[in-house]
Enzyme design. Structure first.
Site, PDB file in Angstrom:
ATOM      1  N   LYS A 192       0.839  -1.201   0.000  1.00 19.94           N
ATOM      2  CA  LYS A 192       0.000   0.000   0.000  1.00 19.94           C
ATOM      3  C   LYS A 192       0.876   1.253   0.000  1.00 19.94           C
ATOM      4  O   LYS A 192       1.508   1.579   1.005  1.00 19.94           O
ATOM      5  CB  LYS A 192      -0.885   0.021   1.249  1.00 19.94           C
ATOM      6  CG  LYS A 192      -1.901   1.156   1.199  1.00 19.94           C
ATOM      7  CD  LYS A 192      -2.493   1.481   2.544  1.00 19.94           C
ATOM      8  CE  LYS A 192      -1.675   2.469   3.318  1.00 19.94           C
ATOM      9  NZ  LYS A 192      -1.535   3.789   2.685  1.00 19.94           N
ATOM     10  N   GLU A 248      10.386   0.477  10.122  1.00 24.40           N
ATOM     11  CA  GLU A 248      11.432   1.487   9.891  1.00 24.40           C
ATOM     12  C   GLU A 248      10.784   2.839  10.146  1.00 24.40           C
ATOM     13  O   GLU A 248       9.917   3.265   9.381  1.00 24.40           O
ATOM     14  CB  GLU A 248      11.955   1.413   8.449  1.00 24.40           C
ATOM     15  CG  GLU A 248      12.647   0.109   8.104  1.00 24.40           C
ATOM     16  CD  GLU A 248      13.933  -0.142   8.883  1.00 24.40           C
ATOM     17  OE1 GLU A 248      14.440   0.788   9.541  1.00 24.40           O
ATOM     18  OE2 GLU A 248      14.422  -1.285   8.850  1.00 24.40           O
ATOM     19  N   CYS A 283      14.293  10.205   6.499  1.00 20.43           N
ATOM     20  CA  CYS A 283      14.389   9.722   7.885  1.00 20.43           C
ATOM     21  C   CYS A 283      15.817   9.846   8.384  1.00 20.43           C
ATOM     22  O   CYS A 283      16.044  10.119   9.549  1.00 20.43           O
ATOM     23  CB  CYS A 283      13.889   8.289   7.979  1.00 20.43           C
ATOM     24  SG  CYS A 283      14.665   7.195   6.787  1.00 20.43           S
ATOM     25  N   GLU A 335      11.532  15.751  15.268  1.00 20.85           N
ATOM     26  CA  GLU A 335      11.944  15.474  13.889  1.00 20.85           C
ATOM     27  C   GLU A 335      11.263  16.505  12.978  1.00 20.85           C
ATOM     28  O   GLU A 335      10.044  16.520  12.858  1.00 20.85           O
ATOM     29  CB  GLU A 335      11.496  14.059  13.508  1.00 20.85           C
ATOM     30  CG  GLU A 335      11.913  13.678  12.124  1.00 20.85           C
ATOM     31  CD  GLU A 335      11.354  12.336  11.647  1.00 20.85           C
ATOM     32  OE1 GLU A 335      10.220  11.995  12.012  1.00 20.85           O
ATOM     33  OE2 GLU A 335      12.059  11.657  10.890  1.00 20.85           O
TER      34      GLU A 335
END
Ligand code: NAD
Length: 475
Positions: A169, A242, A276, A374
């Site tokens: 997906k 992850e 990331c 982040e």
């Protein structure tokens, strides 16, 4: 008329009759539509994957490699069309989109060479004991919008090579290039081995909790990762996660500012900072802080922010409105608190496209939101440090543990520091590099399990030990 891209279910390109719009983040125009799937289409894809699994699991590694070879070739043969599509839906400049497409083709081909041989523990006249690896079954792969193609192949390849089948997906923000690839690879493997379905975020939890899916492999935010772990717990699905990161880059006093400024810039601003493993906190020794921070700001001044399809663009827009607003909120907070900016800080939310000016902060405090959270945008906080112990402690003071970097003229000294960082990957005098042969695994809340290399492949298998007593045959 808007182009409509179909889903891949059981070897056929299909749609639902209901469509989701996909928007170009540079122009805010609708560039295509993809099917809005729900539980019924998911069930269909899972049933196809289950049927295909019964025969795919019996194929040899060489047969699987052959199918993967066709996928690698289809991607590289169509690279130009694919990277243009990728820029239009993701926003990244053409050159970076091309790297993603060619990198994806390389990763498919390189990882297809991995093997999982049986491990023989004992084999003598009395007994044989060996461990073989068997595929986990039907896999659900869920991926984000920052590297839609890299992440898609990173789910498909190990699943197929291990003998699993998969329902992938894409993110609802960036499904188009993946669906175009689906069309190109529809007959690379038998029907049902790879299925690609699109829909809103709401089909994510349906995948996670589907009773006939055996494993989830997910890349995305830590917050969603936690929900996935919870959803998968009902039937103890295997999971690989992850997740997010807040990577620190440490520049030692012997680093030459002129040599590192440009590389440090790109370690934070590649893909508009939406990586990331981007450097999201940059610690510079006080002896070179002024010179290096100025060199980074000077370099930034000549990088063009704009539409990724225009020549000369170095940094594109933020991929979607929600993330754009979040990055602006962090910048506003930094302005409100009176932190100093070397560049950026201004923005015009009324303009077309989700553009954020390159933003470099001058020594904000450690607990500033823009440092502690982040950012996932074109933001680079530079911070001064004076001792090694202090910088290691500051770098490790995070719930995340994805990657980090150390820059120094003395590589041995840098490695000493690298080994003290609590992250899954540490680069010395380089940045943003992953290899198909070594594990990429977040420590702490940056992940669960590993991707890439043999360790990544093992995640799609169960160990099975076969023990034969050669002296006890009841004959
Ligand atoms: P996200 O978690 O919002 O979405 C990722 C995917 O999960 C999308 O496909 C989304 O539709 C789906 N999803 C959303 N809610 C779900 C739910 N409840 N259950 C199941 N699936 C659900 O992340 P994002 O905003 O697309 O991506 C940005 C984040 O991804 C950042 O935090 C970034 O650091 C992280 N990321 C991590 C890596 C890595 O390898 N560690 C790589 C890229 C991005």
């Amino acid at each position: 008329m808007t182009t409509q891209y179909k889903n891949l279910i059981n070897g056929k390109m299909v749609d639902t009759g209901e469509w989701l719009d996909v928007v170009n983040p540079a122009t805010e125009e609708v560039i295509g539509q993809v099917p809005a799937c729900g539980a019924a289409e998911l069930d269909e894809a899972v049933a196809a994957a289950r049927t295909a699994f019964n025969s795919w699991k019996k194929t040899s590694f060489d047969e699987r490699r052959e199918a993967l070879g066709k996928i690698a070739k289809a991607i590289s043969d169509n690279a130009e069309e694919l990277y243009r599509l990728l820029t239009s839906e993701q926003g990244k400049p053409h050159e970076q989109a091309k790297q993603e497409i060619m990198g994806a083709s390389y990763m498919v081909a390189a990882q297809a060479q991995l093997d999982l041989d049986d491990e023989i523990f004992q084999d003598d006249e009395k007994e044989s004991i060996r461990t073989r690896r068997v595929p986990v079954g039907v896999v659900g792969g869920i991926v984000p919008w920052n590297f839609p193609v890299s992440m898609a192949v990173q789910k498909i390849v190990p699943a197929m090579l291990a003998g699993c089948t998969i329902i992938l997906k894409p993110s609802p923000f960036t499904p188009i290039t993946t669906l175009r690839i689906a069309e190109l690879i529809a007959d690379a493997a038998p029907p049902g081995v790879v299925n690609i379905i699109t829909g809103e975020d709401s089909i994510g939890p349906l995948i996670t909790s589907h009773p006939d899916i055996d494993k989830i492999t997910f890349t995305g935010s830590t917050a969603t990762g936690k929900k996935i772990m919870e959803g998968a717990s009902a039937d103890l699905k295997r999971i690989t996660l992850e997740l997010g990161g807040n990577d620190a880059s440490i520049v030692l006093p012997d680093a030459d500012p002129k040599k590192v400024a440009e590389q440090l810039f790109w370690s934070s601003f590649m893909n508009a900072g939406q990586i990331c493993i981007a450097a999201k906190r940059v610690y510079i020794h006080e002896d070179i802080y002024d010179e290096l921070s100025q060199a980074i700001a000077d370099y930034a001044a000549q990088v063009k922010v704009g539409d990724g399809s225009e020549q000369g663009t170095g940094v594109g827009p933020i991929q979607n409105k929600k993330q754009y607003e979040r990055v602006l909120e962090l910048i506003e907070d930094a302005k409100d608190k009176g932190y100093k900016f070397l560049t950026g800080g201004e923005s015009d939310p009324s303009g077309t496209g989700y553009f954020v000016p390159l933003t470099i902060l001058d020594n904000p405090p450690e607990d500033a939101r823009i440092v502690a959270e982040e950012q996932f945008g074109p933001v680079m906080p530079l911070m001064k440090f004076s001792s090694e112990e202090e910088v290691i402690e500051r770098a490790n003071n995070s719930d995340y543990g994805l990657a980090g970097a150390v820059w120094s003229a003395d590589a041995d000294k840098a490695v000493e520091i690298a080994e003290k960082l609590e992250t899954g990957t540490v680069w010395v005098n380089q940045f943003l590099k992953l290899t198909p042969h070594t594990p990429f695994a977040g420590h702490k809340q940056s992940g669960f399990g590993a991707e890439y290399g043999k360790e990544g492949l093992l995640e799609f298998t169960y160990p099975q030990v076969i023990m034969v007593n050669k002296q006890n045959a009841p004959a």
